[in-house]
Design an enzyme around this catalytic site. Structure first.
Site, PDB file in Angstrom:
ATOM      1  N   LYS A 123      38.700  65.016  23.415  1.00 39.09           N
ATOM      2  CA  LYS A 123      40.031  64.701  23.967  1.00 39.09           C
ATOM      3  C   LYS A 123      40.027  64.971  25.463  1.00 39.09           C
ATOM      4  CE  LYS A 123      44.401  65.615  21.974  1.00 39.09           C
ATOM      5  NZ  LYS A 123      45.278  66.449  21.153  1.00 39.09           N
ATOM      6  N   GLY A 176      43.923  58.958  30.795  1.00 35.63           N
ATOM      7  CA  GLY A 176      42.944  59.225  29.737  1.00 35.63           C
ATOM      8  C   GLY A 176      42.380  60.634  29.766  1.00 35.63           C
ATOM      9  N   ASP A 186      52.094  58.524  14.258  1.00 37.33           N
ATOM     10  CA  ASP A 186      50.708  58.533  14.773  1.00 37.33           C
ATOM     11  C   ASP A 186      50.150  59.960  14.825  1.00 37.33           C
ATOM     12  OD1 ASP A 186      52.840  58.443  16.832  1.00 37.33           O
ATOM     13  OD2 ASP A 186      51.215  58.955  18.201  1.00 37.33           O
TER      14      ASP A 186
END
Ligand code: AMP
Ligand code: MG
Length: 465
Positions: free
Chosen positions: A107, A120, A243
């Site tokens: 991550k 990101g 999600d």
């Protein structure tokens, strides 16, 4: 055990190409190791010494993954705060492959096809937070994703309050398939993909489930147990979007999550949860809502006849409430040491705690000590104590196993993050050590039992994205 690079498997990345997008980590030449979870590495068949080596850093920083890695960003959709977003996906994460069937997932590795306007990347704060809280949850016995490693990237990321040091977190999970993953394909009316993914979930996680309906029933049962478990520890997930709801039934995505200090059923921490949608007391209702979304995606696989499919799904969903309730009562009875404690007494206790502003963990911890004969009942109101005693003889042993002495308190996590930002990881390591044995009184960590002072209290948590 070999000191070779781990041999990663690729069950997920062997699915059809529309399930993911090939990804590559950004270049972090100055990445430095913070921590490796040796024990977990060994369980996965990864040599911890290798993981701590330069070659290991190549994997956990994404800079130089072993040649057998196949980095991909997974696609998914999701209902965020009730609104459907047809395409989310791993915008700041990549799956490297699997070890012994567990995902090795990074991550904060930089942009992927799903990053939209995001960078990101991840700030160090959320890395420290997820590492600490997910490992504490594991030690508390709650099904969860795990922390394998953390690194600093050596570069800054820009966040809400300015530049922050960057980090990368290596997460281990049985699976990263979410309700939102199935929703993605359902929204595209891609029944073939739904079938493939359902089969994948069954084979990988629920081998005895029979078909889509069987899978739905299993996930319903797991989620009901999970949320009851969270609530019994005063845990608030904070962002129960579809999600962030794993098919495995494990806790996933430690963003604005928090353990309550002072008990209040409507307690919320997340800065973006203005309506209290994901408050402590709403979590079961929301899990049911999420599972209803899951049921909808599976309808075409449950029965060719739409009406029959709906009926079967509906009947599976009605199982949620009794399963949740029975787990919730079982856990709260155990906390009170009462095998047959009444539901009304549990409710009375919670109202009493809210009215008197009791610390959730300390209340049950002190009650345990009282039952063990190690403390007086001064902390408790007489009326309440009398009612508790009237419910039956308390089982101190049961209480000890269900009432942690230590929980990852927000202000402590926050302090560890603060220190990490100054380059000092000693508190992070101390907390990690202390929270390995949350149900045991550890004199060397007794300072960590204390609730926050007024000035230490954390009132708001952030996704940190
Ligand atoms: P989360 O709030 O962590 O569940 O993330 C929700 C969505 O936002 C997911 O699709 C993430 O991949 C995406 N996301 C979160 N943070 C970032 C970021 N810094 N850059 C790109 N995408 C992100
Ligand atoms: Mg998420």
């Amino acid at each position: 055990m070999s000191s070779q690079a781990p041999k990663l498997g690729h069950a997920y990345a062997s699915l059809p190409e529309r399930f993911y997008s090939p990804a590559k980590a950004a270049n972090f030449p100055d990445a430095k190791l913070i921590e490796v979870n040796d024990h977990l590495a060994e369980e996965l068949g990864i040599d911890p010494d290798w993981l701590r080596s330069i070659a290991g850093l190549g994997l956990i920083s994404g800079l130089d993954p072993p040649s057998n890695a196949k980095p991909v960003a997974q696609v998914y959709a999701g209902h965020q705060f009730g609104g459907f977003v047809p395409r989310l996906g791993d915008g700041r994460a990549i799956l490297m492959g699997e070890m012994r069937g567990y995902d090795i997932h990074l991550k904060g590795t930089g942009p992927t096809e799903f990053s939209r306007n995001g960078d990101g990347k991840s700030a160090l704060g959320p890395v420290i937070r997820e590492y600490l809280v997910s490992e504490a949850m594991h030690a508390l016995g709650v099904p969860t994703t795990r922390a394998l490693a953390a690194v600093t990237t050596g570069e800054s990321v820009i966040r809400q309050f300015g530049p922050e040091p960057g980090g990368i977190f290596t997460r281990v999970a049985r699976s990263h398939t979410r309700v939102g993953t199935l929703q993605y394909f359902a929204a595209q009316q891609d029944t073939e993909a739904l079938e493939i993914l359902t089969r994948h979930c069954i084979d990988h996680m629920y081998p005895d489930a029979e078909g889509a309906l069987g899978l739905l029933e299993k996930v319903i049962a797991r989620q009901a147990e999970l949320v009851a478990h969270w609530m019994s520890l005063g845990f608030i997930h904070g962002v129960m979007n579809t999600d962030n709801c794993a098919i495995s039934g494990d806790t996933i995505d430690y963003g604005p999550c928090a353990f309550m200090d002072t008990f209040h059923p409507r307690c919320v921490f997340s800065s973006i949860d203005r309506q209290g949608r994901y408050s402590w007391e709403n979590q079961a209702k929301i899990a049911h809502w999420n599972l209803t979304r899951l049921a909808e995606t599976l309808l075409p696989l449950i029965d060719k006849d739409v009406e029959k499919a709906k009926e079967k799904a509906q009947s599976a969903l009605t199982q949620f409430a009794p399963e949740f309730r029975s787990e919730y009562l079982r856990r709260f009875r155990a906390k009170l040491g009462l095998k047959d404690g009444s539901e009304s007494f549990i409710n009375t206790t919670l109202s009493h705690m809210a009215d008197t502003g009791k610390d959730f963990t300390i209340f049950f911890s002190k009650l345990t000590k009282l039952a063990q004969g190690d403390a007086s009942g001064d902390y408790f109101k007489n009326d309440w104590l009398t009612s508790w005693r009237a419910e039956g003889k308390a089982d101190a042993h049961l209480m000890r196993a269900n009432n942690p002495v230590l929980i990852p308190r927000n202000h402590q996590v926050q302090n560890a993050i603060q220190q990490a930002y100054e380059g000092d990881f000693s508190l992070f390591r101390r907390l990690l050590e202390a929270w390995k044995n949350p149900f045991t009184e550890q004199p060397e960590f007794s300072d960590l039992e204390k609730p926050p002072t007024e000035s230490e209290r954390v009132r708001e948590t952030f996704c940190g994205t």
